[in-house]
Write a protein that holds these residues in place. Sequence first.
Motif, PDB file in Angstrom:
ATOM      1  N   GLN A 213      -8.526   5.825 -28.210  1.00  0.00           N
ATOM      2  CA  GLN A 213      -9.704   6.566 -28.641  1.00  0.00           C
ATOM      3  C   GLN A 213     -10.911   5.248 -28.966  1.00  0.00           C
ATOM      4  OE1 GLN A 213     -10.103   7.010 -33.248  1.00  0.00           O
ATOM      5  NE2 GLN A 213      -9.884   9.345 -32.513  1.00  0.00           N
ATOM      6  N   ALA A 214     -12.038   5.676 -28.713  1.00  0.00           N
ATOM      7  CA  ALA A 214     -13.207   4.654 -28.894  1.00  0.00           C
ATOM      8  C   ALA A 214     -14.244   5.252 -29.486  1.00  0.00           C
ATOM      9  CB  ALA A 214     -13.652   4.196 -27.454  1.00  0.00           C
ATOM     10  N   GLY A 215     -15.148   4.588 -30.354  1.00  0.00           N
ATOM     11  CA  GLY A 215     -16.365   5.084 -30.917  1.00  0.00           C
ATOM     12  C   GLY A 215     -16.796   4.114 -31.714  1.00  0.00           C
ATOM     13  N   GLY A 216     -18.068   4.875 -32.568  1.00  0.00           N
ATOM     14  CA  GLY A 216     -18.852   4.095 -33.254  1.00  0.00           C
ATOM     15  C   GLY A 216     -19.253   4.865 -34.601  1.00  0.00           C
ATOM     16  N   ARG A 217     -19.952   4.005 -35.534  1.00  0.00           N
ATOM     17  CA  ARG A 217     -20.204   4.732 -36.538  1.00  0.00           C
ATOM     18  C   ARG A 217     -21.578   3.997 -37.307  1.00  0.00           C
ATOM     19  NH1 ARG A 217     -15.597   2.562 -37.833  1.00  0.00           N
ATOM     20  NH2 ARG A 217     -15.227   0.560 -38.529  1.00  0.00           N
TER      21      ARG A 217
END
Length: 241
Positions: A213-217
């Motif tokens: 999983q990869a993502g940003g915030r």
Amino acid sequence: MAQDKADELAKQLSNPIASLVSVPFQYNIDFGIGPDGDGVSQTLNIQPVIPIRINESWNLISRTIVPVKWETNIYPRDVFGIGDTVQSLFLSPTAPGPGGLIWGVGPVFNLPTATDKLLGTGQFGIGPTAVGLIQEGRWTFGTLANHIWSVDKNAEVNATFVQPFVAYALGSGQTLTLDTETTYNWNSEQATVPINAQYTKVFTIGDQPASFQAGGRVYVNRPKYGPDWGLRANFSLLFPK
């Protein structure tokens, strides 16, 4: 991995209390911390999820979060070590309820396992936790929440955590997820509200199912000197029954 199996595992990953043993290693890095905005917080959350079958009607799901932290340019000295452990237990029916509702309730504990006083509260805490969700077609909608009070008379821990989430299955073991991980500190009367967007892919390493999983915030609300934005990467080993 067959597409149907990958899609089923992806669906289970969107359910925090699925009957799926998983061992996620979730890496988070946050930027913009401190009065000068040059502080960086890195956390590796080791968070195994273990469902235990009680009988034909009920499961007990154990969710543990052990954080390994590295804080730089935040305190007078850089700090590395283990933070406080959060242990949740959910009693959940094996079959969905009316309208397809999947739910679980139980206790949550804050365990003072921090190896440095700057990385934890030093106090034992306890409170209630609950999760509810519906999975319909490619969509998953739900909310996970807890509240922890410290049992110490100083009551340094008095916080509510709420995580509403929505996930959409793209097929081929892929999922897009949008959620918040809001924490409200009742002692300081401050809220921390990050909005997370993440992509997940289920795959195999040999015969071992896994996911990445990869993502940003971005933080739409934060305490004074809190982080502005961050990134996340998560690798999970999956052990379907």
